[in-house]
Design a protein around this motif. Structure first.
Motif, PDB file in Angstrom:
ATOM      1  N   PHE A  24      91.258  28.376  47.684  1.00  0.00           N
ATOM      2  CA  PHE A  24      91.756  27.612  46.534  1.00  0.00           C
ATOM      3  C   PHE A  24      91.144  26.212  46.517  1.00  0.00           C
ATOM      4  O   PHE A  24      90.725  25.722  45.472  1.00  0.00           O
ATOM      5  N   GLY A  25      91.075  25.560  47.686  1.00  0.00           N
ATOM      6  CA  GLY A  25      90.466  24.231  47.771  1.00  0.00           C
ATOM      7  C   GLY A  25      89.013  24.255  47.344  1.00  0.00           C
ATOM      8  O   GLY A  25      88.551  23.358  46.630  1.00  0.00           O
ATOM      9  N   GLY A  26      88.284  25.267  47.766  1.00  0.00           N
ATOM     10  CA  GLY A  26      86.886  25.394  47.373  1.00  0.00           C
ATOM     11  C   GLY A  26      86.730  25.627  45.881  1.00  0.00           C
ATOM     12  O   GLY A  26      85.875  25.021  45.225  1.00  0.00           O
ATOM     13  N   ILE A  27      87.573  26.490  45.323  1.00  0.00           N
ATOM     14  CA  ILE A  27      87.525  26.752  43.880  1.00  0.00           C
ATOM     15  C   ILE A  27      87.902  25.493  43.103  1.00  0.00           C
ATOM     16  O   ILE A  27      87.250  25.141  42.109  1.00  0.00           O
ATOM     17  N   PHE A  28      88.936  24.793  43.554  1.00  0.00           N
ATOM     18  CA  PHE A  28      89.357  23.563  42.886  1.00  0.00           C
ATOM     19  C   PHE A  28      88.239  22.514  42.943  1.00  0.00           C
ATOM     20  O   PHE A  28      88.009  21.783  41.979  1.00  0.00           O
ATOM     21  N   ALA A  29      87.534  22.451  44.059  1.00  0.00           N
ATOM     22  CA  ALA A  29      86.408  21.518  44.177  1.00  0.00           C
ATOM     23  C   ALA A  29      85.320  21.864  43.170  1.00  0.00           C
ATOM     24  O   ALA A  29      84.715  20.966  42.564  1.00  0.00           O
ATOM     25  N   LEU A  30      85.070  23.151  42.979  1.00  0.00           N
ATOM     26  CA  LEU A  30      84.064  23.559  41.994  1.00  0.00           C
ATOM     27  C   LEU A  30      84.513  23.238  40.568  1.00  0.00           C
ATOM     28  O   LEU A  30      83.698  22.793  39.744  1.00  0.00           O
ATOM     29  N   VAL A  31      85.803  23.431  40.290  1.00  0.00           N
ATOM     30  CA  VAL A  31      86.333  23.159  38.951  1.00  0.00           C
ATOM     31  C   VAL A  31      86.243  21.669  38.620  1.00  0.00           C
ATOM     32  O   VAL A  31      85.964  21.296  37.478  1.00  0.00           O
ATOM     33  N   THR A  32      86.474  20.818  39.596  1.00  0.00           N
ATOM     34  CA  THR A  32      86.458  19.366  39.358  1.00  0.00           C
ATOM     35  C   THR A  32      85.102  18.735  39.665  1.00  0.00           C
ATOM     36  O   THR A  32      84.985  17.515  39.717  1.00  0.00           O
ATOM     37  N   ARG A  37      81.837  14.558  41.627  1.00  0.00           N
ATOM     38  CA  ARG A  37      80.780  15.302  42.324  1.00  0.00           C
ATOM     39  C   ARG A  37      80.799  15.086  43.835  1.00  0.00           C
ATOM     40  O   ARG A  37      80.746  16.030  44.602  1.00  0.00           O
ATOM     41  N   GLY A  38      80.822  13.831  44.246  1.00  0.00           N
ATOM     42  CA  GLY A  38      80.761  13.527  45.674  1.00  0.00           C
ATOM     43  C   GLY A  38      81.946  14.071  46.440  1.00  0.00           C
ATOM     44  O   GLY A  38      81.802  14.735  47.473  1.00  0.00           O
ATOM     45  N   ALA A  39      83.140  13.802  45.933  1.00  0.00           N
ATOM     46  CA  ALA A  39      84.355  14.284  46.600  1.00  0.00           C
ATOM     47  C   ALA A  39      84.405  15.808  46.595  1.00  0.00           C
ATOM     48  O   ALA A  39      84.758  16.428  47.604  1.00  0.00           O
ATOM     49  N   SER A  40      84.045  16.401  45.480  1.00  0.00           N
ATOM     50  CA  SER A  40      84.063  17.864  45.394  1.00  0.00           C
ATOM     51  C   SER A  40      83.083  18.492  46.371  1.00  0.00           C
ATOM     52  O   SER A  40      83.385  19.513  46.997  1.00  0.00           O
ATOM     53  N   ALA A  41      81.906  17.886  46.509  1.00  0.00           N
ATOM     54  CA  ALA A  41      80.913  18.413  47.446  1.00  0.00           C
ATOM     55  C   ALA A  41      81.429  18.343  48.882  1.00  0.00           C
ATOM     56  O   ALA A  41      81.269  19.298  49.653  1.00  0.00           O
ATOM     57  N   LEU A  42      82.069  17.234  49.229  1.00  0.00           N
ATOM     58  CA  LEU A  42      82.600  17.095  50.589  1.00  0.00           C
ATOM     59  C   LEU A  42      83.733  18.082  50.848  1.00  0.00           C
ATOM     60  O   LEU A  42      83.818  18.678  51.921  1.00  0.00           O
ATOM     61  N   VAL A  43      84.607  18.249  49.871  1.00  0.00           N
ATOM     62  CA  VAL A  43      85.726  19.201  50.022  1.00  0.00           C
ATOM     63  C   VAL A  43      85.187  20.621  50.152  1.00  0.00           C
ATOM     64  O   VAL A  43      85.631  21.383  51.022  1.00  0.00           O
TER      65      VAL A  43
END
Length: 125
Positions: A24-32, A37-43
């Protein structure tokens, strides 16, 4: 060996809630991704590291000792050597997992706080 594979799969089944949170965290990172971009890539990287480390570590913990015991049965090593190999391999695998998890958690902390603008607002770039 077949029994160990079944036990490994049963163990993975007990880890489904944790793996689902990471997914879910990975999918949420892709959605946002577009907004952060930076935070999503790190997550995304952190959850990927956690998932890979978990799978590799658990697989080695479950399948390593039976493979080592097979070597004893074949006469390739003594029981004393076997206990030493199992002990050291457990330490190495546990240390590797701990280091990978520490890196992943550090990435999550950076993702949570690195893109904060003054006043606590989240920057969008």
């Amino acid at each position: 060996m077949e029994e160990q594979v079944v036990n490994l799969l049963i163990y993975f089944a007990t880890q489904i809630p944790k793996l689902c949170v990471w997914l879910f965290g990975g999918i949420f990172a892709l959605v946002t991704w577009r907004r952060h971009r930076g935070a999503s890539a790190l997550v995304l990287l952190a959850f990927l590291i956690l998932a890979v480390a978990e799978i590799v570590s658990d697989t080695l913990h479950f399948l390593g000792p039976p493979m080592i015991m097979d070597a004893v049965e074949r006469g390739d090593m003594s029981a004393e050597q076997m206990s030493q190999v199992i002990m050291w391999s457990h330490r190495l695998v546990s240390t590797g997992y701990a280091l990978a998890a520490a890196l992943a958690y550090l990435l999550l902390v950076i993702a949570a706080f690195a893109w904060r603008a003054p006043g606590g607002r989240v920057r969008t770039t």
